[in-house]
Write a protein that holds these residues in place. Structure first.
Motif, short mmCIF file in Angstrom:
data_model
loop_
_atom_site.label_atom_id
_atom_site.label_comp_id
_atom_site.label_asym_id
_atom_site.label_seq_id
_atom_site.Cartn_x
_atom_site.Cartn_y
_atom_site.Cartn_z
N UNK A 276 0.47 -1.35 0.02
CA UNK A 276 -0.04 -0.34 0.44
C UNK A 276 0.97 1.14 -0.08
N UNK A 277 0.36 1.64 -1.16
CA UNK A 277 1.95 3.61 -1.24
C UNK A 277 0.71 4.33 -1.07
N UNK A 278 1.03 5.65 -0.94
CA UNK A 278 0.45 6.79 -1.00
C UNK A 278 1.10 7.30 -2.49
N UNK A 279 0.48 9.11 -2.67
CA UNK A 279 0.92 9.37 -4.15
C UNK A 279 2.49 9.07 -4.25
N UNK A 280 3.32 9.67 -3.90
CA UNK A 280 4.57 9.66 -4.33
C UNK A 280 5.09 8.00 -4.05
N UNK A 281 4.95 6.96 -3.19
CA UNK A 281 5.30 5.99 -3.97
C UNK A 281 5.78 5.48 -2.61
N UNK A 282 5.59 6.20 -1.40
CA UNK A 282 5.36 6.20 -0.26
C UNK A 282 4.79 5.27 0.51
N UNK A 283 5.70 4.41 1.22
CA UNK A 283 4.49 2.97 2.08
C UNK A 283 3.30 3.15 3.43
N UNK A 284 2.52 3.22 3.21
CA UNK A 284 1.71 3.83 4.40
C UNK A 284 1.34 2.79 5.53
N UNK A 285 2.26 2.79 6.96
CA UNK A 285 2.41 2.10 8.21
C UNK A 285 0.97 2.28 7.76
N UNK A 286 0.47 1.60 9.52
CA UNK A 286 -0.42 1.86 10.40
C UNK A 286 -2.45 1.80 9.90
N UNK A 287 -2.64 1.63 8.62
CA UNK A 287 -4.33 1.70 7.59
C UNK A 287 -4.40 0.91 8.63
N UNK B 138 -2.83 5.64 -2.21
CA UNK B 138 -3.72 6.07 -1.43
C UNK B 138 -3.74 7.93 -1.88
N UNK B 139 -5.01 8.55 -2.28
CA UNK B 139 -4.82 9.75 -2.48
C UNK B 139 -4.77 10.96 -1.16
N UNK B 140 -4.50 11.69 -0.68
CA UNK B 140 -4.74 13.18 0.23
C UNK B 140 -5.93 13.87 0.54
N UNK B 141 -6.43 13.49 1.49
CA UNK B 141 -7.72 14.13 2.18
C UNK B 141 -7.72 15.59 1.90
N UNK B 142 -9.20 15.67 1.09
CA UNK B 142 -9.88 16.96 0.64
C UNK B 142 -10.01 17.68 2.14
N UNK B 143 -9.10 18.62 1.84
CA UNK B 143 -9.31 20.05 3.62
C UNK B 143 -11.24 20.42 3.21
N UNK B 144 -11.40 19.59 4.40
CA UNK B 144 -13.45 20.26 4.81
C UNK B 144 -13.35 21.23 5.30
N UNK B 145 -13.75 22.33 4.23
CA UNK B 145 -13.81 23.98 5.16
C UNK B 145 -15.16 24.31 5.69
N UNK B 146 -15.22 24.22 7.36
CA UNK B 146 -16.89 24.38 7.34
C UNK B 146 -17.51 25.96 6.97
N UNK B 147 -18.00 26.25 6.68
CA UNK B 147 -18.53 28.20 6.79
C UNK B 147 -19.92 27.86 7.49
N UNK B 148 -20.16 28.58 8.44
CA UNK B 148 -21.33 29.31 8.88
C UNK B 148 -21.50 30.58 8.23
N UNK B 149 -22.85 30.77 8.28
CA UNK B 149 -23.31 31.82 7.83
C UNK B 149 -24.27 32.60 8.46
#
Length: 296
Positions: free
Chosen positions: A1-12, A77-88
């Motif tokens: 299991x690798x990330x987009x840069x090719x590095x191993x992802x432990x602990x998933x 695995x791709x990096x998660x998209x940051x969720x921005x919460x905007x309260x109007x």
């Protein structure tokens, strides 16, 4: 299991799930990112991977036969998209909260300082809020005590002699000063601001040279903001004072009525506005419950 840069992802967290959605096994990926499920009965499966900081991964569904070895391809695995919460929040709700804070402001903890905004971009007030704030300010107990003090000064100097002296004279002077103040407050802080869509509050500058702050304080008696934040002539205050002065002809002694009374009361009101603005600009340290400050 690798990330987009090719590095191993432990602990998933890796889950083996039946095709019908039933979870069969769960394990944690090793230091090199590998994972392995053994003794899997034949059937249809898919692999779901969840790792901190990465978007969830779900493999395509695959079939296993007895004693078959299967390697899940392309576990990237791709990096998660940051969720921005905007309260109007509604503007009038924000204004209500700001008014509540302003109604706690008092000079030396006693004298109302409700009409000073220490928030530069305060929310505009609705017509209802302008009347509410005017009512709260003009009927504050300290303001009513001030009426009594002013009436006493007039009694001592025998101003408006037609009222006479004694308790009756004082009562008439008190009533006149009471109506003067209430009519002026409602006309300058509510009625005309609502009609002209102007802000009745004083906006604290607080920075710059003493001269610039003096100019701002004095100038604010003649110009103000409208409800969309533009600087405009302060018609509300000028007309409010003139109309309040005109109303005073209804109850002042006959000998004192006329155009002179109107302009005298209007001038007194304008001078009071200038003096009050100067006090507002240079008394922040003496004002309690200023937003953003620690209780003084």
């Amino acid at each position: 299991m690798l990330d987009v840069s090719g590095a191993a992802v432990p602990g998933a967290e890796v889950s083996l799930v039946h095709g019908d959605g039933t979870q069969l096994h769960t394990m944690v990926s090793e230091a090199n990112g590998e994972f392995n499920f053994a003794k899997i009965p034949p059937g249809s499966y898919l692999v779901i991977v969840n790792a901190k900081g990465f978007a969830p991964f779900t493999s395509p569904e695959f079939d296993l036969t007895a004693q078959q070895t299967y390697e899940v391809p392309n576990v990237s695995l791709s990096v998660a998209t940051a969720n921005t919460e905007v309260t109007v929040r509604p503007t009038d709700l924000i204004a209500t909260e700001q008014i509540k804070a302003e109604e706690k402001q008092r000079l030396i903890g006693i004298i109302p300082n409700f009409y000073t905004s220490y928030i530069h971009d305060a929310a505009p007030l609705t017509a209802k809020q302008k009347f509410s704030l005017a009512t709260r300010g003009t009927f504050d107990p300290v303001a009513l005590i001030g009426v009594g003090f002013a009436a006493g000064m007039e009694q001592a100097t025998n101003a408006y002699a037609g009222y006479g002296q004694g308790a009756a004279g004082y009562s008439k002077r008190y009533a006149a000063k009471f109506v003067d103040g209430r009519s002026s407050d409602f006309l300058t802080h509510a009625v005309f601001p609502a009609l002209f869509h102007q802000d009745p509050r004083y906006y604290y500058q607080g920075s710059g040279s003493v001269k610039s702050r003096l100019v701002h304080a004095v100038g604010s008696a003649f110009v103000t903001r409208n409800d969309i934040g533009r600087t405009v002539p302060n018609y509300s205050y000028l007309l409010g004072n003139m109309c309040s002065g005109a109303l005073s002809n209804l109850y002042y002694p006959q000998a004192n009525r006329g155009v002179n009374l109107v302009f005298t009361n209007a001038a007194v009101g304008l001078a009071g506005r200038v003096g009050t603005n100067l006090l507002r600009e240079f008394s922040k340290r003496l004002t309690t419950n200023v937003p953003g400050d620690e209780p003084q």
